[in-house]
Write a protein that holds these residues in place. Structure first.
Motif, PDB file in Angstrom:
ATOM      1  N   ARG A   1       0.827  -1.180   0.046  1.00 14.59           N
ATOM      2  CA  ARG A   1      -0.067   0.057  -0.255  1.00 14.59           C
ATOM      3  C   ARG A   1       0.821   1.189   0.030  1.00 14.59           C
ATOM      4  N   VAL A   2       1.955   1.236   0.844  1.00 14.17           N
ATOM      5  CA  VAL A   2       2.731   2.486   0.983  1.00 14.17           C
ATOM      6  C   VAL A   2       3.498   2.536  -0.332  1.00 14.17           C
ATOM      7  N   ALA A   3       4.257   1.627  -0.771  1.00 12.40           N
ATOM      8  CA  ALA A   3       4.960   1.614  -2.107  1.00 12.40           C
ATOM      9  C   ALA A   3       4.141   2.231  -3.216  1.00 12.40           C
ATOM     10  N   ALA A   4       2.820   1.691  -3.229  1.00 10.02           N
ATOM     11  CA  ALA A   4       1.944   2.141  -4.310  1.00 10.02           C
ATOM     12  C   ALA A   4       1.525   3.483  -4.399  1.00 10.02           C
ATOM     13  N   ASP A   5       1.240   3.959  -3.348  1.00 12.47           N
ATOM     14  CA  ASP A   5       1.258   5.555  -3.141  1.00 12.47           C
ATOM     15  C   ASP A   5       2.349   6.284  -3.445  1.00 12.47           C
ATOM     16  N   ALA A   6       3.522   6.159  -2.905  1.00 12.85           N
ATOM     17  CA  ALA A   6       4.981   6.606  -3.376  1.00 12.85           C
ATOM     18  C   ALA A   6       5.231   6.499  -4.859  1.00 12.85           C
ATOM     19  N   ILE A   7       4.918   5.257  -5.244  1.00  7.49           N
ATOM     20  CA  ILE A   7       5.023   5.130  -6.683  1.00  7.49           C
ATOM     21  C   ILE A   7       4.034   6.194  -7.794  1.00  7.49           C
ATOM     22  N   ALA A   8       2.907   6.190  -7.384  1.00  4.50           N
ATOM     23  CA  ALA A   8       1.807   6.694  -7.974  1.00  4.50           C
ATOM     24  C   ALA A   8       2.333   8.304  -8.100  1.00  4.50           C
ATOM     25  N   GLN A   9       2.763   8.836  -6.844  1.00  9.67           N
ATOM     26  CA  GLN A   9       2.910  10.214  -6.559  1.00  9.67           C
ATOM     27  C   GLN A   9       4.193  10.451  -7.473  1.00  9.67           C
ATOM     28  N   GLY A  10       5.274   9.420  -7.388  1.00 13.42           N
ATOM     29  CA  GLY A  10       6.490   9.596  -8.181  1.00 13.42           C
ATOM     30  C   GLY A  10       6.155   9.775  -9.690  1.00 13.42           C
ATOM     31  N   LEU A  11       5.437   8.951 -10.388  1.00 16.16           N
ATOM     32  CA  LEU A  11       5.202   9.040 -11.476  1.00 16.16           C
ATOM     33  C   LEU A  11       4.380  10.205 -11.928  1.00 16.16           C
ATOM     34  N   ALA A  12       3.731  10.790 -11.343  1.00 16.38           N
ATOM     35  CA  ALA A  12       3.102  11.941 -11.336  1.00 16.38           C
ATOM     36  C   ALA A  12       3.696  13.061 -11.430  1.00 16.38           C
ATOM     37  N   ARG A  13       5.022  12.869 -11.032  1.00 20.90           N
ATOM     38  CA  ARG A  13       6.015  14.539 -11.049  1.00 20.90           C
ATOM     39  C   ARG A  13       6.340  14.761 -12.629  1.00 20.90           C
ATOM     40  N   GLY A  14       6.542  15.991 -12.778  1.00 17.49           N
ATOM     41  CA  GLY A  14       7.147  16.355 -14.025  1.00 17.49           C
ATOM     42  C   GLY A  14       8.344  16.201 -14.118  1.00 17.49           C
ATOM     43  N   THR A  15       9.404  16.063 -13.354  1.00 19.65           N
ATOM     44  CA  THR A  15      10.805  15.912 -13.385  1.00 19.65           C
ATOM     45  C   THR A  15      11.410  14.507 -12.886  1.00 19.65           C
ATOM     46  N   ALA A  16      12.501  14.198 -13.212  1.00 19.82           N
ATOM     47  CA  ALA A  16      13.145  13.040 -12.668  1.00 19.82           C
ATOM     48  C   ALA A  16      13.479  13.261 -11.281  1.00 19.82           C
ATOM     49  N   ALA A  17      14.091  14.622 -10.851  1.00 24.96           N
ATOM     50  CA  ALA A  17      14.252  14.899  -9.626  1.00 24.96           C
ATOM     51  C   ALA A  17      12.921  14.748  -8.543  1.00 24.96           C
ATOM     52  N   GLY A  18      11.999  15.265  -9.084  1.00 18.02           N
ATOM     53  CA  GLY A  18      10.522  15.420  -8.462  1.00 18.02           C
ATOM     54  C   GLY A  18      10.139  13.663  -8.070  1.00 18.02           C
ATOM     55  N   ARG A  19      10.219  12.835  -9.192  1.00 19.07           N
ATOM     56  CA  ARG A  19       9.853  11.558  -9.236  1.00 19.07           C
ATOM     57  C   ARG A  19      10.851  10.941  -7.987  1.00 19.07           C
ATOM     58  N   GLU A  20      11.750  11.049  -8.066  1.00 18.49           N
ATOM     59  CA  GLU A  20      12.823  10.571  -7.102  1.00 18.49           C
ATOM     60  C   GLU A  20      12.560  10.901  -5.525  1.00 18.49           C
ATOM     61  N   ARG A  21      12.155  12.180  -5.507  1.00 22.15           N
ATOM     62  CA  ARG A  21      11.954  12.572  -3.844  1.00 22.15           C
ATOM     63  C   ARG A  21      10.667  11.747  -3.443  1.00 22.15           C
ATOM     64  N   ALA A  22       9.599  11.666  -4.381  1.00 19.07           N
ATOM     65  CA  ALA A  22       8.409  10.912  -4.152  1.00 19.07           C
ATOM     66  C   ALA A  22       8.576   9.665  -3.733  1.00 19.07           C
ATOM     67  N   LEU A  23       9.519   8.742  -4.629  1.00 16.68           N
ATOM     68  CA  LEU A  23      10.008   7.252  -4.535  1.00 16.68           C
ATOM     69  C   LEU A  23      10.555   7.257  -3.118  1.00 16.68           C
ATOM     70  N   ALA A  24      11.309   8.154  -2.822  1.00 17.93           N
ATOM     71  CA  ALA A  24      12.272   7.987  -1.304  1.00 17.93           C
ATOM     72  C   ALA A  24      11.178   8.311  -0.359  1.00 17.93           C
ATOM     73  N   THR A  25      10.105   8.712  -0.347  1.00 18.16           N
ATOM     74  CA  THR A  25       9.083   8.659   0.824  1.00 18.16           C
ATOM     75  C   THR A  25       8.921   7.376   1.251  1.00 18.16           C
ATOM     76  N   TYR A  26       8.828   6.457   0.249  1.00 21.06           N
ATOM     77  CA  TYR A  26       8.656   5.144   0.757  1.00 21.06           C
ATOM     78  C   TYR A  26       9.282   4.419   2.045  1.00 21.06           C
ATOM     79  N   GLN A  27      10.723   4.674   1.896  1.00 20.34           N
ATOM     80  CA  GLN A  27      11.647   4.069   2.788  1.00 20.34           C
ATOM     81  C   GLN A  27      11.278   4.865   4.207  1.00 20.34           C
ATOM     82  N   GLY A  28      11.170   6.432   3.995  1.00 24.60           N
ATOM     83  CA  GLY A  28      10.761   6.988   5.284  1.00 24.60           C
ATOM     84  C   GLY A  28       9.831   6.716   5.943  1.00 24.60           C
TER      85      GLY A  28
END
Length: 430
Positions: free
Chosen positions: A330-357
């Motif tokens: 559940r948490v991974a999917a939320d981070a992935i969905a948020q990440g893939l909605a970002r307009g830049t690679a940096a924004g995507r990576e910031r969102a994906l990194a929230t999964y571990q946090g």
């Protein structure tokens, strides 16, 4: 020969609870999901088959049918036997989780969850053995996987293929082949459990309590050899019960204990009315390792997320892994969905990194307490004192039940909830 094939937003490797939950939640978020499973359903998995209220809450979030007529048996709580005591401890009445657990064999549970993910829109490919990560030549980021079709016996059945996606989730179990292929080795300072189990046809198949034996005797209790480990009997409501034993070590050091021999000694002295006899045994005694306490990481990096056993998400307190695998999905999917909605690679990576946090914030301190707990119970004399003198004390056992089952109110609740939550917050989430 490498053949190009389906692309997706997300590739999930492994269709156990963690992988199926990730695929389900990603599909529900509108993502194109490819779920790859090396076996074909139905397939077996060594497990106790019992689900705590925490796991039940995740199934509810996934809208999985959990009525008894859907193939489940509900349980009231935990029956604890040890130190000459026999206690029945109901699951706590709290707002965060239901006050009942469930049981269902992994043979049918995993298929149910995989089909649930497929019904939500994920594409499920069975008999697909993932052989390694596919990496971008310039950045080194994981951009897919290589895989090959196999037959039901695991033999190669076709040419190697490439599957590409913007994010890959490794939910490939304790072997964690994708993670190890990228150098994410397990931590030897984290607990590792071992469990063996089989099934018996038994009159106990409809027991309303999950039963835990804190002491295993080679003969009559108190008058024979005390064996290492703990045992369980989980009724499945279908004429059978899951019966097993396990132990845990505070490090990943290999154990030399013959657990199948211990299991045979325990069963040889089981009460006759349980009918745990060779004639009633269904299937062989099988064993598996239980990776605990976030023993592999990072949970996200360079396009690859780890979930479930691949990340060592089994609880050091009780060997529970299903609840945390479902939560991770559940948490991974939320981070992935948020990440893939970002307009830049940096924004995507910031969102994906929230999964571990998020996973470490919720479970890191609790798992740290679990590591301390394991170090204590490794000493037989400590475990013996705890069972003999701790079990008869109601307040202490209420504390222990909530702590061991991870069924406490993280915010608010009674004094026991606040104590556990406070300890978990104070413990370092390493």
């Amino acid at each position: 020969m490498v053949v190009a094939t389906d692309d997706a937003d997300v590739i999930v490797v492994g269709a156990g609870p963690a992988g199926a939950a990730t695929a389900y939640h990603c599909a529900r978020a509108g993502l194109d999901v490819l779920l790859l499973e090396k076996a074909s359903f139905p397939r077996d998995k060594v497990c106790g088959d019992g689900l705590t209220p925490r796991a039940v809450a995740e199934l509810v979030r996934m809208a999985v049918p959990i009525r008894e007529q859907d193939g489940w048996i509900r349980n009231k709580g935990l029956r604890v036997i040890g130190g000459g005591h026999r206690l029945e401890l109901p699951w706590p009445e709290i707002s965060s989780y239901p006050s009942y657990g469930l049981a269902r064999s992994r043979m049918s549970l995993d298929q149910l969850l995989a089909e649930h993910a497929r019904a939500a829109g994920a594409k499920l490919h069975e008999l697909t053995n993932v052989t390694g990560p596919l990496r971008d030549e310039r950045t080194g980021r994981v951009v897919g996987v290589t895989a090959r079709p196999v037959d039901v016996d695991g033999r190669r059945a076709g040419d190697e293929v490439e599957y590409r996606a913007r994010v890959v989730v490794a939910a490939d179990g304790v072997s964690a082949r994708l993670a190890t292929g990228l150098g994410r080795v397990k931590r030897d300072d984290r607990p590792m459990g071992v469990a063996v189990r089989t099934y018996f046809r038994t009159p106990r198949h409809d027991d309303a309590w999950m039963e835990s034996h804190l002491e295993l005797w080679a003969g009559e209790p108190g008058r024979s050899d005390l064996m290492p480990g703990y045992g369980w009997i989980f009724a499945l409501g279908d004429g059978t019960a899951n019966v097993g034993l396990g132990s845990v070590s505070s490090t990943a050091a290999a154990t030399k204990v013959d657990y199948k021999a211990l299991f045979a000694a325990w069963m040889a002295n089981a009460p006759a009315e349980w009918e745990f006899t060779p004639n009633n045994q269904v299937g062989p005694v099988r064993g598996a390792a239980l990776p605990m306490g976030f023993n592999r990481g990072p949970l996200y990096g360079n396009g690859l997320l780890l979930a479930g056993d691949a990340a060592g998400m089994v609880s050091p307190f009780n060997g529970e892994g299903i609840a945390y695998g479902l939560q991770a999905g559940r948490v991974a999917a939320d981070a992935i969905a948020q990440g893939l909605a970002r307009g830049t690679a940096a924004g995507r990576e910031r969102a994906l990194a929230t999964y571990q946090g998020r996973m470490k914030d919720d479970l890191g301190g609790y798992y740290t307490l679990g590591r301390v707990f394991v170090k204590l119970i490794e000493h037989p004399e400590v475990m013996r004192l705890c069972t003999r003198y701790g079990l008869p004390r109601p307040l202490l056992m209420k504390f222990v039940l909530k702590l061991l089952s991870d069924c406490y109110e993280p915010h608010g609740g009674d004094v026991v909830d606040r104590t556990i939550a406070g300890l978990a917050r104070l413990a370092p989430a390493a």
